[in-house]
Design a protein around this motif. Structure first.
Motif, PDB file in Angstrom:
ATOM      1  N   ASP A 103       0.822  -1.212   0.000  1.00 50.17           N
ATOM      2  CA  ASP A 103       0.000   0.000   0.000  1.00 50.17           C
ATOM      3  C   ASP A 103       0.857   1.265   0.000  1.00 50.17           C
ATOM      4  OD1 ASP A 103      -2.283  -1.554   0.043  1.00 50.17           O
ATOM      5  OD2 ASP A 103      -2.360  -1.591   2.240  1.00 50.17           O
ATOM      6  N   GLU A 104       1.930   1.262   0.789  1.00 46.46           N
ATOM      7  CA  GLU A 104       2.812   2.432   0.853  1.00 46.46           C
ATOM      8  C   GLU A 104       3.933   2.386  -0.186  1.00 46.46           C
ATOM      9  OE1 GLU A 104       4.293   2.977   4.784  1.00 46.46           O
ATOM     10  OE2 GLU A 104       2.301   2.965   5.681  1.00 46.46           O
ATOM     11  N   ARG A 105       4.073   1.252  -0.866  1.00 44.57           N
ATOM     12  CA  ARG A 105       5.112   1.030  -1.882  1.00 44.57           C
ATOM     13  C   ARG A 105       6.514   1.225  -1.297  1.00 44.57           C
ATOM     14  NH1 ARG A 105       3.824   5.026  -6.442  1.00 44.57           N
ATOM     15  NH2 ARG A 105       5.738   4.149  -7.265  1.00 44.57           N
ATOM     16  N   THR A 106       6.752   0.664  -0.105  1.00 43.27           N
ATOM     17  CA  THR A 106       8.045   0.819   0.563  1.00 43.27           C
ATOM     18  C   THR A 106       8.582  -0.526   1.030  1.00 43.27           C
ATOM     19  OG1 THR A 106       6.989   1.185   2.698  1.00 43.27           O
ATOM     20  CG2 THR A 106       7.548   3.153   1.410  1.00 43.27           C
ATOM     21  N   LEU A 107       9.891  -0.607   1.118  1.00 42.73           N
ATOM     22  CA  LEU A 107      10.585  -1.739   1.711  1.00 42.73           C
ATOM     23  C   LEU A 107      11.283  -1.223   2.949  1.00 42.73           C
ATOM     24  CD1 LEU A 107      11.734  -4.651   1.685  1.00 42.73           C
ATOM     25  CD2 LEU A 107      13.633  -3.746   0.331  1.00 42.73           C
ATOM     26  N   THR A 108      10.946  -1.797   4.108  1.00 40.95           N
ATOM     27  CA  THR A 108      11.521  -1.322   5.364  1.00 40.95           C
ATOM     28  C   THR A 108      12.435  -2.380   5.963  1.00 40.95           C
ATOM     29  OG1 THR A 108       9.586  -2.117   6.564  1.00 40.95           O
ATOM     30  CG2 THR A 108       9.598   0.207   5.923  1.00 40.95           C
ATOM     31  N   ARG A 109      13.350  -1.909   6.789  1.00 36.55           N
ATOM     32  CA  ARG A 109      14.297  -2.760   7.517  1.00 36.55           C
ATOM     33  C   ARG A 109      14.043  -2.562   9.004  1.00 36.55           C
ATOM     34  NH1 ARG A 109      18.839  -1.668  10.291  1.00 36.55           N
ATOM     35  NH2 ARG A 109      20.462  -3.248  10.359  1.00 36.55           N
ATOM     36  N   THR A 110      13.914  -3.682   9.723  1.00 34.70           N
ATOM     37  CA  THR A 110      13.702  -3.634  11.165  1.00 34.70           C
ATOM     38  C   THR A 110      14.765  -4.498  11.825  1.00 34.70           C
ATOM     39  OG1 THR A 110      11.320  -3.406  10.828  1.00 34.70           O
ATOM     40  CG2 THR A 110      12.041  -4.039  13.021  1.00 34.70           C
ATOM     41  N   LYS A 111      15.502  -3.918  12.747  1.00 34.88           N
ATOM     42  CA  LYS A 111      16.545  -4.647  13.476  1.00 34.88           C
ATOM     43  C   LYS A 111      16.165  -4.670  14.943  1.00 34.88           C
ATOM     44  CE  LYS A 111      20.720  -6.203  14.422  1.00 34.88           C
ATOM     45  NZ  LYS A 111      21.709  -6.912  13.796  1.00 34.88           N
ATOM     46  N   ASP A 112      15.966  -5.882  15.486  1.00 29.61           N
ATOM     47  CA  ASP A 112      15.626  -6.092  16.896  1.00 29.61           C
ATOM     48  C   ASP A 112      14.400  -5.276  17.316  1.00 29.61           C
ATOM     49  OD1 ASP A 112      16.049  -7.417  19.310  1.00 29.61           O
ATOM     50  OD2 ASP A 112      17.256  -5.773  20.114  1.00 29.61           O
ATOM     51  N   GLY A 113      13.390  -5.243  16.456  1.00 32.19           N
ATOM     52  CA  GLY A 113      12.138  -4.557  16.765  1.00 32.19           C
ATOM     53  C   GLY A 113      12.122  -3.068  16.493  1.00 32.19           C
ATOM     54  N   VAL A 114      13.242  -2.496  16.068  1.00 30.96           N
ATOM     55  CA  VAL A 114      13.316  -1.060  15.795  1.00 30.96           C
ATOM     56  C   VAL A 114      13.379  -0.859  14.273  1.00 30.96           C
ATOM     57  CG1 VAL A 114      14.610   1.063  16.139  1.00 30.96           C
ATOM     58  CG2 VAL A 114      14.527  -0.648  17.953  1.00 30.96           C
ATOM     59  N   THR A 115      12.360  -0.213  13.718  1.00 32.17           N
ATOM     60  CA  THR A 115      12.306   0.046  12.281  1.00 32.17           C
ATOM     61  C   THR A 115      13.111   1.284  11.957  1.00 32.17           C
ATOM     62  OG1 THR A 115      10.099  -0.917  12.196  1.00 32.17           O
ATOM     63  CG2 THR A 115      10.755   0.434  10.331  1.00 32.17           C
ATOM     64  N   ASP A 116      13.883   1.202  10.882  1.00 21.42           N
ATOM     65  CA  ASP A 116      14.671   2.362  10.444  1.00 21.42           C
ATOM     66  C   ASP A 116      13.753   3.531  10.108  1.00 21.42           C
ATOM     67  OD1 ASP A 116      16.927   0.845  10.720  1.00 21.42           O
ATOM     68  OD2 ASP A 116      17.219   0.510   8.574  1.00 21.42           O
ATOM     69  N   ALA A 117      14.242   4.742  10.344  1.00 15.09           N
ATOM     70  CA  ALA A 117      13.446   5.948  10.078  1.00 15.09           C
ATOM     71  C   ALA A 117      13.162   6.094   8.584  1.00 15.09           C
ATOM     72  CB  ALA A 117      14.177   7.179  10.601  1.00 15.09           C
ATOM     73  N   GLU A 118      14.135   5.782   7.756  1.00 13.33           N
ATOM     74  CA  GLU A 118      13.974   5.875   6.303  1.00 13.33           C
ATOM     75  C   GLU A 118      13.820   4.471   5.716  1.00 13.33           C
ATOM     76  OE1 GLU A 118      13.922   8.522   4.053  1.00 13.33           O
ATOM     77  OE2 GLU A 118      13.657   9.712   5.871  1.00 13.33           O
ATOM     78  N   PRO A 119      12.840   4.256   4.850  1.00 15.01           N
ATOM     79  CA  PRO A 119      12.732   2.943   4.211  1.00 15.01           C
ATOM     80  C   PRO A 119      13.897   2.716   3.238  1.00 15.01           C
ATOM     81  CG  PRO A 119      11.068   4.447   3.356  1.00 15.01           C
ATOM     82  CD  PRO A 119      11.774   5.166   4.447  1.00 15.01           C
ATOM     83  N   LEU A 120      14.221   1.449   3.010  1.00 13.96           N
ATOM     84  CA  LEU A 120      15.279   1.116   2.046  1.00 13.96           C
ATOM     85  C   LEU A 120      14.869   1.488   0.633  1.00 13.96           C
ATOM     86  CD1 LEU A 120      16.570  -2.350   3.249  1.00 13.96           C
ATOM     87  CD2 LEU A 120      17.808  -0.195   3.213  1.00 13.96           C
ATOM     88  N   LEU A 121      13.617   1.224   0.288  1.00 13.79           N
ATOM     89  CA  LEU A 121      13.094   1.543  -1.049  1.00 13.79           C
ATOM     90  C   LEU A 121      11.792   2.301  -0.928  1.00 13.79           C
ATOM     91  CD1 LEU A 121      13.509  -1.720  -3.148  1.00 13.79           C
ATOM     92  CD2 LEU A 121      14.700   0.429  -3.480  1.00 13.79           C
ATOM     93  N   ARG A 122      11.627   3.273  -1.794  1.00 12.11           N
ATOM     94  CA  ARG A 122      10.361   3.990  -1.932  1.00 12.11           C
ATOM     95  C   ARG A 122       9.896   3.822  -3.367  1.00 12.11           C
ATOM     96  NH1 ARG A 122      12.078   9.507   1.019  1.00 12.11           N
ATOM     97  NH2 ARG A 122      11.867   8.727   3.122  1.00 12.11           N
ATOM     98  N   GLU A 123       8.607   4.082  -3.569  1.00 14.32           N
ATOM     99  CA  GLU A 123       8.017   4.064  -4.911  1.00 14.32           C
ATOM    100  C   GLU A 123       8.289   2.740  -5.616  1.00 14.32           C
ATOM    101  OE1 GLU A 123       8.348   8.789  -5.732  1.00 14.32           O
ATOM    102  OE2 GLU A 123      10.176   7.587  -5.888  1.00 14.32           O
ATOM    103  N   CYS A 124       8.126   1.685  -4.866  1.00 13.31           N
ATOM    104  CA  CYS A 124       8.381   0.333  -5.355  1.00 13.31           C
ATOM    105  C   CYS A 124       7.038  -0.296  -5.744  1.00 13.31           C
ATOM    106  CB  CYS A 124       9.077  -0.464  -4.260  1.00 13.31           C
ATOM    107  SG  CYS A 124       9.683  -2.041  -4.794  1.00 13.31           S
TER     108      CYS A 124
END
Length: 185
Positions: A103-124
């Motif tokens: 829905d958001e067209r993003t790929l996110t990275r989460t390490k030990d329950g903490v999601t990165d502030a910026e997604p790895l990919l946008r407009e995907c």
């Protein structure tokens, strides 16, 4: 005494300027040249914008692929995996999750329950994870697919990114694809 020359010239007064017909032809030719120049400038502007857009999309894709391949190679094992989500046990025993939100067209990275502030990919527009076993297919450079995370030795990533440019979806990037081997498994 009056001298007359034999050669007399009929001198007309010279008028400087354009006739109406000459002016109309000059305006017509000038208009055609200006329209051609305007079209060329518009086309060139769109081309430069498309090129800059493609370079930006490609940079994001390369950064995401570099980050993911570096981190996935160093993980201990794959805990669970689907087409849009991978959960690993990282080298330090903590969980590492890559998740695609359609829905958001993003790929996110989460390490030990903490999601990165910026997604790895946008407009995907499309992203897919595929899991493979250790064993290669005989006579080919391919591996057997698996649905069991415990048997997974290799992960394939594929995605397509695009961006709106001048109110139209353009610059669809060719499919980015990579197979990454989990080295510690």
């Amino acid at each position: 005494m009056v001298f007359k020359t034999i050669f007399t010239r009929n001198r007309r007064r010279r008028h400087f300027g354009f006739t109406l017909m000459e002016l109309m032809v000059a305006v017509g030719i000038g208009s055609i040249l200006l329209l051609g120049l305007a079209g060329l400038m518009f086309y060139t502007g769109r081309s430069f914008a498309s090129l800059a857009n493609y370079v930006d999309l490609d940079a994001y894709s390369r950064t995401a692929l570099d980050t993911m391949s570096r981190e996935i190679r160093q993980t201990n094992r794959l805990i669970s995996g689907t087409d849009t989500r991978l959960e690993f046990e990282d080298f330090d025993g903590k969980t590492l999750v890559y998740e695609y939100n359609e829905d958001e067209r993003t790929l996110t990275r989460t390490k030990d329950g903490v999601t990165d502030a910026e997604p790895l990919l946008r407009e995907c527009n499309f992203l897919e994870f595929t899991m493979y076993q250790r064993n290669p297919v005989s006579g080919a450079y391919d591996q057997y697919p698996t649905a069991n995370a415990a048997q997974c030795k290799l992960v394939q990533l594929r995605w397509i990114c695009s961006r709106d440019l001048i109110k139209a979806r353009r610059n669809t990037e060719s499919v980015q694809s990579a197979k990454i081997v989990i080295r510690k498994q």
